[in-house]
Design a protein around this motif. Structure first.
Motif, short mmCIF file in Angstrom:
data_model
loop_
_atom_site.label_atom_id
_atom_site.label_comp_id
_atom_site.label_asym_id
_atom_site.label_seq_id
_atom_site.Cartn_x
_atom_site.Cartn_y
_atom_site.Cartn_z
N ASN A 180 0.85 -1.19 0.00
CA ASN A 180 0.00 0.00 0.00
C ASN A 180 0.89 1.24 0.00
O ASN A 180 1.56 1.54 0.98
N VAL A 181 0.88 1.97 -1.11
CA VAL A 181 1.70 3.18 -1.24
C VAL A 181 0.83 4.43 -1.29
O VAL A 181 1.28 5.48 -1.74
N SER A 182 -0.40 4.32 -0.81
CA SER A 182 -1.33 5.46 -0.90
C SER A 182 -1.06 6.52 0.16
O SER A 182 -1.61 7.61 0.10
N SER A 183 -0.22 6.20 1.16
CA SER A 183 0.08 7.16 2.22
C SER A 183 1.58 7.19 2.47
O SER A 183 2.35 6.43 1.86
N ASP A 184 2.00 8.08 3.36
CA ASP A 184 3.42 8.20 3.67
C ASP A 184 3.96 6.94 4.34
O ASP A 184 5.13 6.60 4.19
N LYS A 185 3.10 6.26 5.11
CA LYS A 185 3.50 5.03 5.79
C LYS A 185 3.22 3.84 4.89
O LYS A 185 2.10 3.36 4.78
N ILE A 186 4.25 3.34 4.22
CA ILE A 186 4.09 2.22 3.30
C ILE A 186 3.97 0.92 4.10
O ILE A 186 4.75 0.67 5.02
N LYS A 187 3.00 0.10 3.72
CA LYS A 187 2.80 -1.16 4.45
C LYS A 187 2.22 -2.22 3.52
O LYS A 187 1.60 -1.91 2.49
N ILE A 188 2.46 -3.47 3.88
CA ILE A 188 1.94 -4.60 3.11
C ILE A 188 0.55 -4.94 3.63
O ILE A 188 0.34 -5.07 4.84
N GLU A 189 -0.39 -5.09 2.72
CA GLU A 189 -1.77 -5.39 3.11
C GLU A 189 -2.32 -6.54 2.28
O GLU A 189 -1.86 -6.80 1.16
N GLU A 190 -3.31 -7.21 2.85
CA GLU A 190 -4.00 -8.28 2.15
C GLU A 190 -5.48 -7.92 2.02
O GLU A 190 -6.07 -7.41 2.97
N PHE A 191 -6.05 -8.22 0.85
CA PHE A 191 -7.45 -7.89 0.59
C PHE A 191 -8.19 -9.13 0.09
O PHE A 191 -7.71 -9.82 -0.82
N PHE A 192 -9.32 -9.41 0.70
CA PHE A 192 -10.21 -10.43 0.16
C PHE A 192 -11.07 -9.77 -0.91
O PHE A 192 -11.72 -8.75 -0.66
N LEU A 193 -11.07 -10.34 -2.12
CA LEU A 193 -11.79 -9.71 -3.23
C LEU A 193 -13.12 -10.40 -3.55
O LEU A 193 -14.13 -9.73 -3.74
N GLU A 194 -13.13 -11.72 -3.62
CA GLU A 194 -14.39 -12.37 -3.94
C GLU A 194 -14.28 -13.89 -3.82
O GLU A 194 -13.17 -14.44 -3.69
N PHE A 195 -15.44 -14.55 -3.88
CA PHE A 195 -15.49 -16.00 -3.97
C PHE A 195 -15.46 -16.39 -5.45
O PHE A 195 -16.05 -15.71 -6.30
N LEU A 196 -14.78 -17.49 -5.75
CA LEU A 196 -14.65 -17.94 -7.14
C LEU A 196 -15.31 -19.30 -7.33
O LEU A 196 -15.29 -20.15 -6.43
N LYS A 197 -15.87 -19.48 -8.49
CA LYS A 197 -16.43 -20.77 -8.87
C LYS A 197 -15.34 -21.58 -9.54
O LYS A 197 -14.75 -21.16 -10.53
N VAL A 198 -15.03 -22.76 -8.98
CA VAL A 198 -13.92 -23.56 -9.47
C VAL A 198 -14.42 -24.48 -10.59
O VAL A 198 -15.10 -25.47 -10.34
N ASP A 199 -14.05 -24.11 -11.83
CA ASP A 199 -14.42 -24.93 -12.99
C ASP A 199 -13.18 -25.55 -13.64
O ASP A 199 -13.16 -26.72 -13.98
N ASP A 200 -12.15 -24.72 -13.83
CA ASP A 200 -10.93 -25.23 -14.47
C ASP A 200 -9.74 -24.44 -13.96
O ASP A 200 -9.86 -23.57 -13.11
N THR A 201 -8.57 -24.73 -14.52
CA THR A 201 -7.33 -24.11 -14.05
C THR A 201 -7.15 -22.68 -14.52
O THR A 201 -6.22 -22.01 -14.08
N SER A 202 -8.02 -22.18 -15.38
CA SER A 202 -7.89 -20.82 -15.89
C SER A 202 -8.65 -19.81 -15.04
O SER A 202 -8.85 -18.67 -15.45
N VAL A 203 -9.05 -20.23 -13.85
CA VAL A 203 -9.87 -19.36 -13.00
C VAL A 203 -9.14 -18.07 -12.65
O VAL A 203 -9.75 -17.00 -12.63
#
Length: 233
Positions: A180-203
């Protein structure tokens, strides 16, 4: 032998009323009494015995206490002690803006907690999966902000966590880690984005395309499930 009495902590007025001498302090070690507010605020040029050396004249103590608490210096120091406390209680201190900001932030998170509890109760009442709670929290605006942060950081890594539900349908979550470089204090962050439907390896390719994220910017990839874990980080 005369000694200090706890009765001196209370002053009795001529009309029969009593009040506490909250400023009065007795030291067992020195066997003397002191005035707390005067010890804090009395200037170097003017110091009473109750502010500096202390008093242990128990025979004339009642007279000395009355003389001290009616002095201009003592009343001034009492005012200096209690005025900031009153300002804080009325939210009129020098940090008024900061206190108001803290109260607003507390109220905002209180409202968020109320909404989360309401959603949890609704899900439990209707026997719905708790993944619906995450979907509720991850609104379009929130996810748009997350994607913006990911794009600003340029490079990112992904973690695909997969587990089957009660119907044996694979449920996969997409988690993105970036700087995260949006502020003066740079930090590593993790974001959950969504659930995925598992159909094949191209997900992963499909979801990056749908989120307008460049697959070439991925610098780490991992897969995780109940029985196996593979990938690179």
């Amino acid at each position: 032998m005369r000694h200090f009495s706890y009765a001196y902590y209370t002053k009795k007025l001529s009309n029969g009323e009593t009040f506490d001498r909250k400023w009065l302090v007795y030291s067992k070690l020195a066997d003397k009494i002191y005035c707390f507010c005067c010890k804090l605020f009395t200037s170097q040029n003017i110091k009473t015995f109750l502010a500096s050396d202390g008093v242990n004249d128990w025979k004339h103590l009642d007279e000395k206490l009355k003389l001290h608490e009616n002095s201009v210096e003592h009343m001034t120091n009492m005012n200096n002690l209690y005025e900031p406390r009153v300002r804080l209680e009325l939210n009129k201190g020098i940090d008024k803006d900061l206190q108001e900001s803290i109260l607003k932030e507390k109220e905002r998170w209180r409202q968020v907690l109320i909404r989360i509890v309401s959603v949890v109760k609704c899900l439990a009442k209707n026997n719905l999966a708790f993944r619906d709670l995450l979907i509720y929290l991850l609104s379009h605006g929130v996810r748009t902000s997350m994607i913006k942060l990911i794009k600003e950081s340029k490079y990112f890594s992904v973690m695909l966590d997969c587990t089957p539900d009660v119907s044996h349908q694979e449920q996969m979550t997409l988690i993105v880690r970036c700087v995260n470089v949006s502020s003066d204090k740079i930090k590593i962050e993790e974001f959950f984005l969504e659930f995925l439907k598992v159909d094949d390896t191209s997900v992963l390719l499909d979801v990056c395309k749908s989120l307008d994220l460049d697959i070439d910017d991925v610098r780490g990839q991992g897969y995780d499930n109940d029985s196996n874990m593979k990938g690179k980080h």
